[in-house]
Design a protein around this motif. Sequence first.
Motif, PDB file in Angstrom:
ATOM      1  N   ARG A 191       0.943  -1.343  -0.037  1.00 22.52           N
ATOM      2  CA  ARG A 191      -0.054  -0.172  -0.012  1.00 22.52           C
ATOM      3  C   ARG A 191       0.792   1.160   0.025  1.00 22.52           C
ATOM      4  O   ARG A 191       0.643   2.233  -0.774  1.00 22.52           O
ATOM      5  CB  ARG A 191      -1.017   0.032   1.320  1.00 22.52           C
ATOM      6  CG  ARG A 191      -2.105  -1.171   1.135  1.00 22.52           C
ATOM      7  CD  ARG A 191      -2.592  -1.238   2.280  1.00 22.52           C
ATOM      8  NE  ARG A 191      -3.677   0.089   2.671  1.00 22.52           N
ATOM      9  CZ  ARG A 191      -4.216  -0.045   3.937  1.00 22.52           C
ATOM     10  NH1 ARG A 191      -3.734  -0.836   4.824  1.00 22.52           N
ATOM     11  NH2 ARG A 191      -5.005   0.985   3.886  1.00 22.52           N
ATOM     12  N   LEU A 250       3.558   1.611  -1.274  1.00 16.73           N
ATOM     13  CA  LEU A 250       4.420   1.713  -2.403  1.00 16.73           C
ATOM     14  C   LEU A 250       3.532   2.346  -3.359  1.00 16.73           C
ATOM     15  O   LEU A 250       3.915   2.495  -4.727  1.00 16.73           O
ATOM     16  CB  LEU A 250       4.853   0.333  -3.107  1.00 16.73           C
ATOM     17  CG  LEU A 250       6.471   0.062  -2.304  1.00 16.73           C
ATOM     18  CD1 LEU A 250       6.710  -1.576  -2.709  1.00 16.73           C
ATOM     19  CD2 LEU A 250       7.288   0.879  -2.376  1.00 16.73           C
ATOM     20  N   GLY A 251       2.280   2.458  -3.174  1.00 17.19           N
ATOM     21  CA  GLY A 251       1.406   2.916  -4.039  1.00 17.19           C
ATOM     22  C   GLY A 251       0.368   2.102  -4.694  1.00 17.19           C
ATOM     23  O   GLY A 251      -0.259   2.489  -5.844  1.00 17.19           O
ATOM     24  N   TYR A 252       0.292   0.806  -4.367  1.00 16.29           N
ATOM     25  CA  TYR A 252      -0.651  -0.002  -4.812  1.00 16.29           C
ATOM     26  C   TYR A 252      -2.160  -0.087  -4.246  1.00 16.29           C
ATOM     27  O   TYR A 252      -2.020  -0.076  -2.922  1.00 16.29           O
ATOM     28  CB  TYR A 252      -0.210  -1.539  -4.841  1.00 16.29           C
ATOM     29  CG  TYR A 252       1.033  -1.640  -5.563  1.00 16.29           C
ATOM     30  CD1 TYR A 252       0.793  -1.817  -7.312  1.00 16.29           C
ATOM     31  CD2 TYR A 252       2.319  -1.762  -5.237  1.00 16.29           C
ATOM     32  CE1 TYR A 252       1.786  -1.917  -7.856  1.00 16.29           C
ATOM     33  CE2 TYR A 252       3.240  -1.830  -5.985  1.00 16.29           C
ATOM     34  CZ  TYR A 252       3.164  -2.057  -7.287  1.00 16.29           C
ATOM     35  OH  TYR A 252       4.285  -2.170  -8.273  1.00 16.29           O
ATOM     36  N   PRO A 300      -3.384   4.981   1.855  1.00 13.50           N
ATOM     37  CA  PRO A 300      -1.788   5.147   1.666  1.00 13.50           C
ATOM     38  C   PRO A 300      -1.438   5.270   0.133  1.00 13.50           C
ATOM     39  O   PRO A 300      -0.335   5.777  -0.340  1.00 13.50           O
ATOM     40  CB  PRO A 300      -1.339   3.964   2.360  1.00 13.50           C
ATOM     41  CG  PRO A 300      -2.412   3.567   3.484  1.00 13.50           C
ATOM     42  CD  PRO A 300      -3.611   4.304   2.742  1.00 13.50           C
ATOM     43  N   HIS A 301      -2.015   4.235  -0.692  1.00 10.58           N
ATOM     44  CA  HIS A 301      -1.538   4.217  -2.075  1.00 10.58           C
ATOM     45  C   HIS A 301      -1.582   5.600  -2.667  1.00 10.58           C
ATOM     46  O   HIS A 301      -1.063   6.096  -3.484  1.00 10.58           O
ATOM     47  CB  HIS A 301      -2.254   3.241  -2.810  1.00 10.58           C
ATOM     48  CG  HIS A 301      -3.770   3.424  -2.964  1.00 10.58           C
ATOM     49  ND1 HIS A 301      -4.796   2.914  -2.199  1.00 10.58           N
ATOM     50  CD2 HIS A 301      -4.296   3.967  -4.205  1.00 10.58           C
ATOM     51  CE1 HIS A 301      -5.951   3.235  -2.655  1.00 10.58           C
ATOM     52  NE2 HIS A 301      -5.775   3.892  -3.859  1.00 10.58           N
ATOM     53  N   ALA A 353       1.226   7.576  -1.522  1.00 14.22           N
ATOM     54  CA  ALA A 353       2.248   7.501  -2.460  1.00 14.22           C
ATOM     55  C   ALA A 353       2.306   7.823  -3.665  1.00 14.22           C
ATOM     56  O   ALA A 353       3.561   8.530  -4.211  1.00 14.22           O
ATOM     57  CB  ALA A 353       2.504   5.745  -2.205  1.00 14.22           C
ATOM     58  N   ARG A 354       1.392   7.839  -4.207  1.00 12.53           N
ATOM     59  CA  ARG A 354       1.219   8.415  -5.703  1.00 12.53           C
ATOM     60  C   ARG A 354       1.563   9.767  -5.868  1.00 12.53           C
ATOM     61  O   ARG A 354       1.733  10.524  -7.104  1.00 12.53           O
ATOM     62  CB  ARG A 354       0.052   7.963  -6.373  1.00 12.53           C
ATOM     63  CG  ARG A 354       0.124   6.478  -6.772  1.00 12.53           C
ATOM     64  CD  ARG A 354      -1.124   6.052  -7.353  1.00 12.53           C
ATOM     65  NE  ARG A 354      -1.143   4.422  -7.477  1.00 12.53           N
ATOM     66  CZ  ARG A 354      -1.879   3.807  -8.178  1.00 12.53           C
ATOM     67  NH1 ARG A 354      -3.199   4.475  -8.821  1.00 12.53           N
ATOM     68  NH2 ARG A 354      -1.771   2.575  -8.086  1.00 12.53           N
ATOM     69  N   GLU A 380      11.050  -2.943  -9.132  1.00 13.03           N
ATOM     70  CA  GLU A 380      10.165  -2.829 -10.075  1.00 13.03           C
ATOM     71  C   GLU A 380       8.717  -2.403  -9.557  1.00 13.03           C
ATOM     72  O   GLU A 380       8.074  -1.790 -10.005  1.00 13.03           O
ATOM     73  CB  GLU A 380       9.915  -3.845 -11.103  1.00 13.03           C
ATOM     74  CG  GLU A 380      11.166  -3.850 -11.935  1.00 13.03           C
ATOM     75  CD  GLU A 380      11.362  -4.882 -13.112  1.00 13.03           C
ATOM     76  OE1 GLU A 380      12.039  -4.963 -13.717  1.00 13.03           O
ATOM     77  OE2 GLU A 380      10.234  -5.819 -13.149  1.00 13.03           O
ATOM     78  N   LEU A 381       8.525  -3.396  -8.375  1.00 12.78           N
ATOM     79  CA  LEU A 381       7.286  -2.872  -7.537  1.00 12.78           C
ATOM     80  C   LEU A 381       7.407  -1.607  -7.066  1.00 12.78           C
ATOM     81  O   LEU A 381       6.330  -0.952  -7.080  1.00 12.78           O
ATOM     82  CB  LEU A 381       7.107  -3.853  -6.400  1.00 12.78           C
ATOM     83  CG  LEU A 381       6.594  -5.216  -6.477  1.00 12.78           C
ATOM     84  CD1 LEU A 381       6.681  -6.213  -5.430  1.00 12.78           C
ATOM     85  CD2 LEU A 381       5.217  -5.070  -7.011  1.00 12.78           C
ATOM     86  N   GLY A 382       8.563  -1.001  -6.931  1.00  7.45           N
ATOM     87  CA  GLY A 382       8.700   0.530  -6.283  1.00  7.45           C
ATOM     88  C   GLY A 382       8.106   1.426  -7.441  1.00  7.45           C
ATOM     89  O   GLY A 382       7.840   2.571  -7.022  1.00  7.45           O
ATOM     90  N   SER A 389       5.659   1.616  -9.343  1.00 11.95           N
ATOM     91  CA  SER A 389       4.155   1.688  -9.138  1.00 11.95           C
ATOM     92  C   SER A 389       3.678   2.949  -9.039  1.00 11.95           C
ATOM     93  O   SER A 389       2.695   3.617  -9.526  1.00 11.95           O
ATOM     94  CB  SER A 389       3.436   0.597  -8.420  1.00 11.95           C
ATOM     95  OG  SER A 389       3.334   1.207  -7.260  1.00 11.95           O
ATOM     96  N   ALA A 390       4.435   3.573  -8.013  1.00 10.43           N
ATOM     97  CA  ALA A 390       3.953   4.930  -7.435  1.00 10.43           C
ATOM     98  C   ALA A 390       4.140   6.013  -8.588  1.00 10.43           C
ATOM     99  O   ALA A 390       3.864   7.386  -8.283  1.00 10.43           O
ATOM    100  CB  ALA A 390       4.544   5.218  -6.039  1.00 10.43           C
ATOM    101  N   ARG A 423      14.160   1.564  -3.624  1.00 11.17           N
ATOM    102  CA  ARG A 423      12.723   1.119  -3.746  1.00 11.17           C
ATOM    103  C   ARG A 423      12.023   2.597  -4.104  1.00 11.17           C
ATOM    104  O   ARG A 423      11.164   2.652  -4.852  1.00 11.17           O
ATOM    105  CB  ARG A 423      12.028   0.231  -2.964  1.00 11.17           C
ATOM    106  CG  ARG A 423      10.808  -0.524  -3.265  1.00 11.17           C
ATOM    107  CD  ARG A 423      10.381  -1.620  -2.499  1.00 11.17           C
ATOM    108  NE  ARG A 423      10.268  -1.296  -1.201  1.00 11.17           N
ATOM    109  CZ  ARG A 423       9.635  -1.862   0.010  1.00 11.17           C
ATOM    110  NH1 ARG A 423       9.811  -3.086  -0.158  1.00 11.17           N
ATOM    111  NH2 ARG A 423       9.744  -1.201   1.281  1.00 11.17           N
TER     112      ARG A 423
END
Lengths: 316, 235
Positions: A197, A199-201, B70-71, B74-75, B98-100, B102-103, B149
């Motif tokens: 979460r 991390l932006g998901y 939270p997401h 992050a964005r 690579e997961l990092g 996403s934001a 990340r």
Amino acid sequence: MSRALTWRAVLVWAALAALPALPFMSKFYLLLAFDALLFGAIAMSLDLLMGYTGLVSFGHAAFFGLGAYATAVLLERGIVSLWVCLLFAVLVVGLYALVVSYFSTARRGIYFALLTLIFAEVVYTFFRYTQTFGGSDGIQGLPAPSLAPGFAIDTPLRNYYLVLVYLGLAYLVCRILVTAHFGRVLVAIRENEDRARFLGYNVQRYKMAVCMISALITGLGGALYPGRSAFATPDLMLWTVSGELIIMVMIGGLGTLVGPVIGGAFFVLLQEKVSSYVDWYFIVIGLVLIFIVLFMPRGLLGIRGLLGGRRWRATA
Amino acid sequence: MLKLTDVHAGYGATPILFGVSLEVRAGEAVALLGRNGMGKTTLLKTAIGFLAPWRGAIEFEGVDLTRRAPHEIARLGVGFVPENRRIFPGLTVRENLELGLSAAADRSAAVRRRRLDEVFHHFPRLAERIEQPGKTLSGGEQQMLAIARVMMAGARLILMDEPTQGLAPGLIRHIRDMIAELKRLGVTVLLVEQNARVALAVCDRGYIMEKGSIVFAASSHELRESPVTREKLGV
């Protein structure tokens, strides 16, 4: 995917396709093979949730049963096109899964499991006591669905090949999903939801998506069932069926896709074999399962590791 | 850039933060110091949306964060490096990185390659371990991965929770240099630390927290010299 693995896949499919040619493959065994592959595919779709995302659904029987009822209702009314049946099943299961996944994924851990169970019990009770759908008898004596006008799926052999195609397509969909970025996010959610979460998901959206996909694959499997059995009954949605699906995933190997297919087939065959000898077959099955869980924590697929083969990576 | 005004928050019925106000301006590195259990981590969790404040305002570049998930936060460009190096242990270094991404606003392959190159430039050790599962990394490498990340995400503000905790002196120096490097790259940092010496070496100024409130705010130089620092932190 390595070349060796591709070759192995081709070999496995060729063997499955050639299976009906074996001399002892009577109609009875063909239908047994149908069940083995069908439940293998459904267990595999549950593995998307259990093995990859870390969500244990106790309500997959409802998706299966709803798919079966969708087909049964149409067949009963003389609509025998398999395509129409499948489309209808997608609609019915999709709508139900949308509601279930929306509410269930809003809660974590045990609450997800409980909510899926409660929803499934509501569906079970509805079909069990609604006379329009035959109540506890369900819908019986259905005609065979047809692939095209004049081509009915009316023999065990045709049913077998149908389920083989279904398994193949379902496997492709699942494999592509888990190797894509989507699959990485699912594993991230399984390993730590909060980390995903921040991390932006949008974790709930991912959970809903994987729930829907798993439910639809299971529902499509259910939609194929009346073609083989000529009935749909509320028993298909009993919570014990959901429990059996979970066991299939566990004994096959969590997070491997192939494992649960083997687990499902193994469970179906074991149940059939043991129950033909004794009435208290569930005790025998229980003992076998306890043995597997205790001594093969990675599931049946883990045997490969013990034999020195390449270890299956739980996340790939 | 980040502004907290009179923030009250807590867990259940237990209050932890009693009207915290602090500000981090763009390009600054700010230290948030204090002993264990004074509410530093709670403050970070409130800022990134894991905890809804009971009262008060939290703004990031003028955007109200108090009701955001939270997401979403992050964005907006807020990166978080949690304490104890919380990476994804079962995923490889590459997958973690690579997961990092996403934001990030732009997730194209070109951006991914460029960001990976940047990260490997700063953390060559990670490049060597690219296909290894996160759990096989040492503590220091995991910390690097956690920082890398958020760099992948292109975060403009990074909140770090005790990044040097439990690391060997050599690694602490490396992390400290990395924070200085982030600052040089124009990233704003809010650093929560118990190790005041490290924090004040890289930060422009700092706050001292005690029992859920800010009790002292000053430049790093003043904090280093002040008797209050010694009294509150015991250093």
